[in-house]
Write a protein that holds these residues in place. Structure first.
Motif, short mmCIF file in Angstrom:
data_model
loop_
_atom_site.label_atom_id
_atom_site.label_comp_id
_atom_site.label_asym_id
_atom_site.label_seq_id
_atom_site.Cartn_x
_atom_site.Cartn_y
_atom_site.Cartn_z
N TYR A 115 -9.05 -3.79 1.74
CA TYR A 115 -8.79 -2.85 0.64
C TYR A 115 -8.94 -1.44 1.21
N ARG A 116 -8.26 -0.47 0.59
CA ARG A 116 -8.28 0.89 1.14
C ARG A 116 -9.69 1.48 1.11
N LEU B 145 -2.87 -3.88 3.19
CA LEU B 145 -3.31 -4.71 2.07
C LEU B 145 -2.92 -6.17 2.30
N ALA C 281 0.84 -1.19 0.00
CA ALA C 281 0.00 0.00 0.00
C ALA C 281 0.88 1.24 0.00
N TYR D 128 -8.71 3.71 -5.97
CA TYR D 128 -7.57 2.94 -5.44
C TYR D 128 -8.04 1.69 -4.70
N ASP E 96 -7.02 -2.12 -5.46
CA ASP E 96 -6.56 -3.07 -4.43
C ASP E 96 -7.26 -4.41 -4.60
N PRO F 187 -1.89 0.23 -5.93
CA PRO F 187 -1.10 -0.67 -5.09
C PRO F 187 0.17 -1.09 -5.83
#
Length: 546
Positions: A158-159, A107, A55, A183, A187, A65
């Motif tokens: 995941y973000r 991540l 990450a 993002y 991810d 990523p």
């Protein structure tokens, strides 16, 4: 030079954390990414906190990523990885539970595998939480019960929030493809790529992967179905309580929505950051706690790359992954999501007047389904059907039209605590039945009684889901065959027991499809959030619309 393979005794002397040795009985898997040591719990091998990508954090925030270098030695996989950064849960939130420590470096994924798994189906779970909260480590998503049915279960982080769904003109300018945002979705794609490369070492079949999720996880499933970079990474899809609502474009003002880059610029100003350097210098905790107070809502952006166009447009064009699908919704979705409802009108006359102003020639159809004499129940049902019901039926309808297996359900089960709290079949209430985790729900979740009837329903749902992951056709021994949606709009009704049926809520999906069609044609109106008494005036009839 080939990777070094050295014994556990040497590792205990030579290697620092997080790579460490453990008891000889603990399982070690030599995956292409590197070896990991997990644990065995009740005949299931569990590997927690395996990193699948790097990450970008701090001064490298808001980038895709990064590939993670393969590691030498044996990595400890006995503990969950950090949860992605998110705000503290609201008091009284029935969905909130204890999370691992939070970090931007989050991540990781978790694997549950039968001890002797070989070429087993793989079930990759994407957690919900409005793209703002949650973790693959939540006890609710423990994969043990599903894994005992012969499948390999994977849950991912995941973000989230601004970390995962933040677009900004300066971010787009510095990116090689000149886009930003999405993002968190990138991810998820990276996690699926890791699964494709590595899951065989855990006994899984990389060619038989089901991607699945609930709520924001199901929203993610739909975006993965339409993302070019995700094509070929999964063979089946499960979407529980998905919502195919309109999304902002990266730079253009369409569907009545502020462009994602403009939203990002506004958010940066509210955070007092004048440039990217200032944004990236903000402490992660400050971002997680302050952003929710600004009114910012994370969502995928149509960037022409990862998200080519509106979901509904991609499905209309037949661009979605040609895979079997299992999709459905809950009868009480909005009972635990009342923040989605506007303030109720003063009386039945005001309710009917607002509906007629918003739905025009469709008002009689709307009022027949959602009458003024039961305003609260009508508002709950209308929002449920416009968001979750319409989406689920559209998904199965589109996949059936493409000649793929399509399995539709309504979860309509309650028990004493949900009835007492007026939460019958609330949003996400099917999860402990699917995962077999009735004893592992969050602290404020209405407690599920430990009765034979509840256990049997859970066993049936787990069997249906696991068999779908294995074969693309949901079956459960001793329970009804699940009809394909192509068979006269077949569906399965999960009440006290599963029951097969046809033509759920006749005409309802068609009503909401007609409204969405006109709003899409108008081009300046969002759909699905603005339901019932807050619906804008119905646009005029357009070509291709009712």
């Amino acid at each position: 030079m080939p990777r070094l393979r050295i014994c556990a005794l040497a590792l205990s002397l030579l290697l620092p954390a997080p790579i460490a040795a453990a008891a000889d009985a603990d399982p070690v898997v030599a995956a292409p990414a590197g070896s990991v040591r997990g644990v065995v719990e009740h005949d299931i091998r569990i590997f927690r906190g395996i990193p699948y990508a790097q990450a970008p954090v701090g001064e490298r925030r808001w980038r895709p990523p990064a590939a993670l270098a393969d590691w030498d030695g044996v990595r400890d996989a006995s503990k969950f990885g950090a949860a992605c950064m998110q705000p503290k849960p609201r008091a009284g939130n029935i969905y909130a539970g204890d999370l691992p420590a939070m970090s931007e470096d989050c991540l990781s994924l978790n694997v549950w595998a039968p001890e002797n798994a070989k070429n087993a189906p793989v079930f990759v779970w994407i957690h919900g939480g409005s793209l703002m909260a949650g973790s693959g480590a939540e006890p609710l998503y423990d994969g043990s019960a599903l894994a005992r049915r012969g499948i390999v279960v994977v849950t991912i982080n995941y973000r989230l929030g601004m970390f995962g769904y933040f677009a900004h003109p300066a971010l787009s300018a510095e990116a090689p493809d000149h886009v930003s945002g999405n993002y968190g979705l990138l991810d998820q794609i990276a996690a699926l790529q890791w699964v494709k490369r590595n899951i065989g070492a855990f006994g899984g079949n990389a060619a038989n992967v089901t991607v699945a999720g609930e709520s924001a996880g199901a929203l993610s499933v739909m975006y993965l179905m339409t993302a070019p970079a995700a094509r070929g990474l999964f063979a089946k899809a499960v979407a529980q309580s998905a919502y195919m609502v309109s999304a902002p474009a990266l730079r253009d003002r369409v569907n009545g929505m502020v462009p994602a880059e403009e939203q990002g610029s506004d958010l940066a100003a509210k955070l007092g950051a004048t440039d990217l350097a200032a944004l990236r210098a903000l402490p992660a905790e400050t971002i997680a706690d302050k952003v929710p107070t600004t009114g910012y809502f994370p969502f995928p952006a149509i960037d022409g790359k990862t998200v080519p166009r509106q979901l509904v447009d991609s499905f209309d064009r037949g661009e979605q992954a040609p895979v079997p699908i299992l999709a459905g919704f809950n009868s009480g979705e909005i009972r635990s999501l009342r923040f989605l409802l506007p303030k109720p009108p003063a009386d039945a006359a005001a309710y009917e007047a607002a509906v007629r102003a918003g739905y025009g020639e469709f008002a009689d159809m709307f009022l027949a389904r959602y009458p003024a004499k039961t305003i609260d129940e009508s508002m709950l049902a209308a929002t449920r059907d416009a968001m979750y019901g319409w989406t689920a039926e559209r998904l199965v309808s589109d996949q059936a039209a493409a000649g793929k297996g399509a399995y539709f359900y309504l979860f309509d089960h309650g028990y004493p605590a949900t009835q007492e709290w007026n939460l019958h079949a609330f949003h996400a209430s099917e999860l402990p039945y699917v995962f077999g985790t009735a004893s592992r729900t969050p602290p404020l979740w209405p407690k599920i009684p430990d009765t034979l009837a509840e256990r049997k329903l859970s066993e049936a749902m787990g069997d249906y889901w696991a068999s779908f992951a294995a074969t693309g056709k949901p079956q459960a021994k001793g329970w009804p065959d699940w009809p394909d949606y192509a068979d006269d709009r077949g569906f399965l009704h999960f009440a006290d027991t599963p029951r097969a049926g046809h033509n759920l809520f006749p005409g309802t999906a068609a009503l909401h499809e007609a409204v969405v069609c006109r709003r899409r044609a108008a081009g300046d109106i969002a759909w699905n959030w603005n339901v019932g008494i807050i619906a804008p005036p119905l646009p005029p009839k357009a070509e291709g619309c009712q």
